[in-house]
Every structure is written in structure tokens, then in C-alpha cells.
Design a protein around this motif. Structure first.
Motif, PDB file in Angstrom:
ATOM      1  N   VAL A   1      24.549  39.920  18.928  1.00  0.00           N
ATOM      2  CA  VAL A   1      23.250  40.184  19.566  1.00  0.00           C
ATOM      3  C   VAL A   1      22.724  41.575  19.245  1.00  0.00           C
ATOM      4  O   VAL A   1      21.516  41.762  19.038  1.00  0.00           O
ATOM      5  N   TYR A   2      23.613  42.540  19.200  1.00  0.00           N
ATOM      6  CA  TYR A   2      23.175  43.921  18.983  1.00  0.00           C
ATOM      7  C   TYR A   2      23.807  44.521  17.729  1.00  0.00           C
ATOM      8  O   TYR A   2      24.514  45.534  17.799  1.00  0.00           O
ATOM      9  N   PRO A   3      23.562  43.932  16.550  1.00  0.00           N
ATOM     10  CA  PRO A   3      24.110  44.506  15.318  1.00  0.00           C
ATOM     11  C   PRO A   3      23.436  45.841  15.018  1.00  0.00           C
ATOM     12  O   PRO A   3      22.242  46.024  15.273  1.00  0.00           O
ATOM     13  N   VAL A   4      24.172  46.760  14.505  1.00  0.00           N
ATOM     14  CA  VAL A   4      23.641  48.097  14.224  1.00  0.00           C
ATOM     15  C   VAL A   4      22.721  48.057  13.004  1.00  0.00           C
ATOM     16  O   VAL A   4      23.119  47.603  11.929  1.00  0.00           O
ATOM     17  N   GLY A   5      21.474  48.512  13.190  1.00  0.00           N
ATOM     18  CA  GLY A   5      20.545  48.653  12.080  1.00  0.00           C
ATOM     19  C   GLY A   5      20.089  47.363  11.439  1.00  0.00           C
ATOM     20  O   GLY A   5      19.633  47.366  10.285  1.00  0.00           O
ATOM     21  N   ASP A   6      20.185  46.242  12.144  1.00  0.00           N
ATOM     22  CA  ASP A   6      19.794  44.948  11.563  1.00  0.00           C
ATOM     23  C   ASP A   6      19.000  44.164  12.598  1.00  0.00           C
ATOM     24  O   ASP A   6      19.475  43.913  13.708  1.00  0.00           O
ATOM     25  N   GLU A   7      17.752  43.759  12.250  1.00  0.00           N
ATOM     26  CA  GLU A   7      16.892  43.012  13.164  1.00  0.00           C
ATOM     27  C   GLU A   7      16.904  41.505  12.857  1.00  0.00           C
ATOM     28  O   GLU A   7      16.090  40.755  13.401  1.00  0.00           O
ATOM     29  N   HIS A   8      17.799  41.066  11.975  1.00  0.00           N
ATOM     30  CA  HIS A   8      17.828  39.654  11.573  1.00  0.00           C
ATOM     31  C   HIS A   8      17.931  38.723  12.779  1.00  0.00           C
ATOM     32  O   HIS A   8      17.170  37.754  12.897  1.00  0.00           O
ATOM     33  N   PHE A   9      18.889  39.001  13.665  1.00  0.00           N
ATOM     34  CA  PHE A   9      19.084  38.125  14.820  1.00  0.00           C
ATOM     35  C   PHE A   9      17.855  38.113  15.706  1.00  0.00           C
ATOM     36  O   PHE A   9      17.416  37.049  16.164  1.00  0.00           O
ATOM     37  N   TRP A  10      17.284  39.280  15.966  1.00  0.00           N
ATOM     38  CA  TRP A  10      16.146  39.365  16.879  1.00  0.00           C
ATOM     39  C   TRP A  10      14.891  38.739  16.288  1.00  0.00           C
ATOM     40  O   TRP A  10      14.068  38.186  17.011  1.00  0.00           O
ATOM     41  N   ARG A  11      14.741  38.819  14.975  1.00  0.00           N
ATOM     42  CA  ARG A  11      13.615  38.126  14.342  1.00  0.00           C
ATOM     43  C   ARG A  11      13.748  36.620  14.551  1.00  0.00           C
ATOM     44  O   ARG A  11      12.788  35.933  14.913  1.00  0.00           O
ATOM     45  N   ALA A  12      14.974  36.094  14.338  1.00  0.00           N
ATOM     46  CA  ALA A  12      15.206  34.663  14.524  1.00  0.00           C
ATOM     47  C   ALA A  12      14.995  34.257  15.980  1.00  0.00           C
ATOM     48  O   ALA A  12      14.407  33.196  16.273  1.00  0.00           O
ATOM     49  N   LEU A  13      15.466  35.088  16.914  1.00  0.00           N
ATOM     50  CA  LEU A  13      15.317  34.778  18.339  1.00  0.00           C
ATOM     51  C   LEU A  13      13.842  34.798  18.746  1.00  0.00           C
ATOM     52  O   LEU A  13      13.379  33.936  19.495  1.00  0.00           O
ATOM     53  N   TYR A  14      13.103  35.775  18.259  1.00  0.00           N
ATOM     54  CA  TYR A  14      11.665  35.869  18.553  1.00  0.00           C
ATOM     55  C   TYR A  14      10.953  34.618  18.049  1.00  0.00           C
ATOM     56  O   TYR A  14      10.173  33.982  18.779  1.00  0.00           O
ATOM     57  N   LEU A  15      11.206  34.251  16.801  1.00  0.00           N
ATOM     58  CA  LEU A  15      10.501  33.126  16.193  1.00  0.00           C
ATOM     59  C   LEU A  15      10.913  31.786  16.788  1.00  0.00           C
ATOM     60  O   LEU A  15      10.218  30.778  16.598  1.00  0.00           O
ATOM     61  N   ALA A  16      12.017  31.761  17.522  1.00  0.00           N
ATOM     62  CA  ALA A  16      12.443  30.525  18.187  1.00  0.00           C
ATOM     63  C   ALA A  16      11.709  30.307  19.511  1.00  0.00           C
ATOM     64  O   ALA A  16      11.794  29.224  20.101  1.00  0.00           O
ATOM     65  N   GLN A  17      10.973  31.335  19.976  1.00  0.00           N
ATOM     66  CA  GLN A  17      10.240  31.225  21.229  1.00  0.00           C
ATOM     67  C   GLN A  17       8.873  30.578  20.992  1.00  0.00           C
ATOM     68  O   GLN A  17       8.445  30.380  19.855  1.00  0.00           O
ATOM     69  N   SER A  18       8.180  30.284  22.071  1.00  0.00           N
ATOM     70  CA  SER A  18       6.849  29.643  21.987  1.00  0.00           C
ATOM     71  C   SER A  18       5.755  30.687  21.810  1.00  0.00           C
ATOM     72  O   SER A  18       4.760  30.713  22.551  1.00  0.00           O
ATOM     73  N   PHE A  19       5.935  31.555  20.819  1.00  0.00           N
ATOM     74  CA  PHE A  19       4.971  32.605  20.537  1.00  0.00           C
ATOM     75  C   PHE A  19       4.456  32.479  19.107  1.00  0.00           C
ATOM     76  O   PHE A  19       5.062  31.827  18.259  1.00  0.00           O
ATOM     77  N   ASP A  20       3.341  33.166  18.842  1.00  0.00           N
ATOM     78  CA  ASP A  20       2.840  33.237  17.475  1.00  0.00           C
ATOM     79  C   ASP A  20       3.783  34.073  16.618  1.00  0.00           C
ATOM     80  O   ASP A  20       4.441  34.999  17.119  1.00  0.00           O
TER      81      ASP A  20
END
Length: 414
Positions: free
Chosen positions: A42-61
Motif C-alpha cells: 500500500v505504501y511503497p516508497v517513491g512509487d505511485e503505481h498502486f495508488w494510481r490503480a486504486l484511484y482508477l478502480a473507483q467511480s471517478f473520472d
């Protein structure tokens, strides 16, 4: 046979990550506290890969496809920070008791960011497609959060702006709320030279007064809805709602190189309303000292009727003037004519707080009588239209005032 000692963390990391990505972000945060494996995912150092995937999995643009309020592409997406702010805002709206005093404004800014950064539509006739807008409408429709008491001037303005953009809520149908809004809109005390006789701050800064804008939106939209319910529609379905906030930017159009960046040229419908002039004069009692409140009784009796009218007028741009503070959004000077008699002369420019302001004077021949000040609703070139207040060029305390709304019917094709 599955071993009794089997544990979820024995699954491949790719599977664990997928499980987290399809989970609610609050559950993800909880999982990260269970063990080091989940925390590192969840909190990898210096990498937003997980958070990008989590964001895009939500009901948002997808923010990579969004443009800002003024039509610029986003280049600074902070996936983790933005998603955390959004989920926190959702939590606070659903249970305001958990809101810390120091985060009230941040929550409102987050919600505003959600509707001012959405994908543009390619054409005016395109169907609204923003997932952010649908999410926001579900979250705020009852109006409870928008009606909360603000604890600071900044919070009051942010809340009023969000309410203005959102449109009518379930609570806005209450008679008492409409009384307050009408009393504000039709008070001559709210139209002075210090605020250009429009919905601007009284300090002369030119910044938008969103409390004023919200009252204008409430009065106008409520009157339109009431009119539609009582008689055969004289107006098209009111677009004064968040549904119509998406910018309209054809794929081939680069607003940074476009003279008419605000989409001024085209056929516009100007709808306006006003109360009986005798009742307006009674309400704005000139014998009453400025420090004494006006009597709202006239709005409480339930018999006040506002008169509606509308005109269609074609606007064309005559020239632009460079704006040093906004190099890619110059001041647009425009004119409009109707039946070769009635004419409008005005300009569109950005305010000091980066809102799109419309100003005009209008009348027959070279004798302007009417004065208008308005702000664009929704994002740049959206179908939401332009909302403001009209008055006279003389600005006499006994002259009429009222709200107006403009919507482009047929834009010039770029």
C-alpha cells in the motif's frame, strides 16, 4: 486439501495487490495496518503505481483525461494524496461529527476539485459523461452538508460556491430558505459601486461573492422549477445544475491559441426575472437606516410572483485586449443586436480569483439603460450557462433589479 495454517499473505503479491485494488480505500488503509507485507504493498516508497490503480478502480473520472475549470490539461496528478483527500471528504460528508476544525476548508476544496477537474465534452449536444458529477450528486443531494454553518469567511465562500455549482438540493425546496434567498437577491443594499452592482465582494477586489451567487442561483432555479410545475413549459429544461458543468471543447480546438476562448460568439438566450416594482420599493424602504434589517414579510406571505421573460440575441466578438495576468485568456469585447434596435455591448474577462466574468450594458440605440454582471457557471464553455444580476445604468436606489441567466443556443462552430 488446504492446510489449516494457510494464510492470505501466502498468496502471490500480484493477487494480494489485486484484492486491495478492488477494495474500498478505507479497507485498504485498515489492511495496511495488519502486517508489513500489506503495508509495503500500500505504501511503497517513491512509487505511485498502486495508488494510481486504486484511484482508477473507483467511480471517478480518470484525471489524465480531465481539464481544469479554464480548460487546461492536468499535469500534476498526485494519485495517493488526491484519493486520500476524496475519501476523507466522503467520510466527513456522511458523518460531519468526525470533521476536525482545521480540515473543513480542505474538504470543501476537495469536493470543488472533483467538479472543476472533469473530462470535457467534444460538442454542445454531447451527453454528459462525468463520473465525478454522478458521484457528487449522490453524495450531496439531500443538502445537509451544504447547509452546515460555516466557521470562517473562507469556508462560507467555498461552501457557497459548491452549493451554487451543485444546484437545487432537497432542502432548497423549503419555503424558509427561499425567503432568505429572495430577500438577499432583491435587496438594493447588495448592489453598490464597491461591488460593481453585481455578485462581487464589497471590498473592491473584483473577487466573486459566492454567497451572492448562491442566492441568485436559488431564486432563479426555484422560480423556473415552480413555473414548469404550474403551467405548460415556457422554457426548456433548466440547466442550472451540476449535470451540465462539463467544459465543451472540440478536439481540434486549442483554447490557449483561440481568440474567443470563452465561446462568446453565437446565439444566446437571456432569461431574466423581476418582482413587482411597487413591492420592490416597499421592501427596500429608503426611510429605514442602513444598520436596520429589511422586513422580509413580503416574501413570507406566499403571494409574491416573479415575472419572467427572455430574449434571443446574437453575440459577436469585435476584438480582444491582452490581460497581463492571464496571457492565454485575453479580455474579449463583444456586441449583440436584436431586431436592429436593441443592442448590447460588453466584455468577458477573468476576475482576480480566476473566474470568468461577463459584463454588459444594453438598450435601444446609443442610450444604454440596462446593466448586467455575471459569472460563468460550470467549467469553461459548458452548457451550464452564465448567471448574474441585472440593474440599470443609473443605479438609482428605486430602480429595478433581479437575477438573469444566459445560455448559448447555437455557438459558432470552431
Amino acid at each position: 486439501m488446504i492446510s489449516s495454517s494457510a494464510c492470505i499473505i501466502d498468496l502471490p503479491l500480484e493477487v494480494l495487490e489485486h484484492i486491495l485494488v478492488i477494495s474500498d480505500p478505507i479497507d485498504v488503509a485498515s489492511a495496511a495496518q495488519v502486517c508489513r507485507i500489506f503495508r509495503d504493498l500500500v505504501y511503497p516508497v517513491g512509487d505511485e503505481h498502486f495508488w494510481r490503480a486504486l484511484y482508477l478502480a473507483q467511480s471517478f473520472d480518470d484525471p489524465r483525461k480531465a481539464v481544469t475549470y479554464l480548460g487546461n490539461r492536468r499535469t500534476d496528478i498526485k494519485w495517493r494524496e488526491e484519493l486520500q483527500h476524496i475519501i476523507r471528504a466522503r467520510t466527513v460528508v456522511n458523518d460531519v461529527t468526525v470533521c476536525r476544525p482545521d480540515e473543513r476548508c480542505q474538504v470543501l476544496r476537495t469536493l470543488l476539485d472533483m467538479v472543476t477537474n472533469v473530462p470535457p465534452l467534444p460538442f454542445p449536444a454531447s451527453e454528459p459523461t462525468s463520473r465525478n458529477v454522478l458521484w457528487m450528486q449522490t453524495l450531496l443531494q439531500d443538502g445537509a452538508f451544504l447547509d452546515l454553518e460555516s466557521h470562517s469567511h473562507e469556508e462560507e465562500q467555498l461552501r457557497a460556491r459548491l452549493h451554487t455549482w451543485f444546484g437545487l438540493t432537497d432542502r432548497d425546496g423549503l419555503a424558509a430558505k427561499r425567503v432568505v434567498s429572495r430577500a438577499y437577491v432583491y435587496s438594493q443594499r447588495n448592489y453598490r459601486s464597491s461591488n460593481s452592482f453585481g455578485p462581487f465582494m464589497r471590498d473592491g477586489s473584483g473577487a466573486v461573492n459566492w454567497v451572492h451567487m448562491q442566492k441568485l442561483a436559488h431564486v432563479f432555479a426555484s422560480a423556473l422549477v415552480e413555473r414548469e410545475e404550474e403551467e405548460e413549459p415556457a422554457f426548456e429544461i433548466c440547466s442550472l445544475s451540476l449535470t451540465f458543468c462539463q467544459a465543451v471543447i472540440p478536439p481540434s480546438l486549442n483554447l490557449n491559441h483561440e481568440t474567443d476562448w470563452a465561446g462568446v460568439e453565437g446565439l444566446w438566450r437571456i432569461s431574466y426575472c423581476f418582482m413587482d416594482h411597487r413591492e420592490l420599493l416597499i421592501y427596500n424602504d429608503l426611510n429605514l437606516p442602513e444598520d436596520e434589517p429589511l422586513d422580509h414579510t413580503i416574501f413570507e406571505e406566499g403571494e409574491l410572483q416573479e415575472t419572467f421573460s427572455a430574449i434571443d440575441i446574437f453575440f459577436r466578438v469585435i476584438n480582444v485586449e491582452q490581460d497581463p495576468d492571464h496571457p492565454t485568456r485575453p479580455k474579449i469585447n463583444y456586441v449583440g443586436e436584436m431586431d436592429g434596435n436593441f443592442s448590447i455591448v460588453g466584455y468577458v474577462k477573468l476576475t482576480p480569483d480566476d473566474q470568468i466574468r461577463w459584463h454588459f450594458v444594453a438598450g435601444n440605440g446609443d442610450q444604454p439603460v440596462w446593466w448586467g454582471e455575471a459569472i460563468v457557471m460550470g467549467n469553461i464553455r459548458s452548457q451550464y450557462g452564465v448567471l448574474g444580476a441585472w440593474s440599470t445604468t443609473m443605479h438609482d436606489p428605486q430602480d429595478p433589479i433581479g437575477p438573469f441567466w444566459m445560455q448559448c443556443q447555437h455557438p459558432i462552430e470552431d
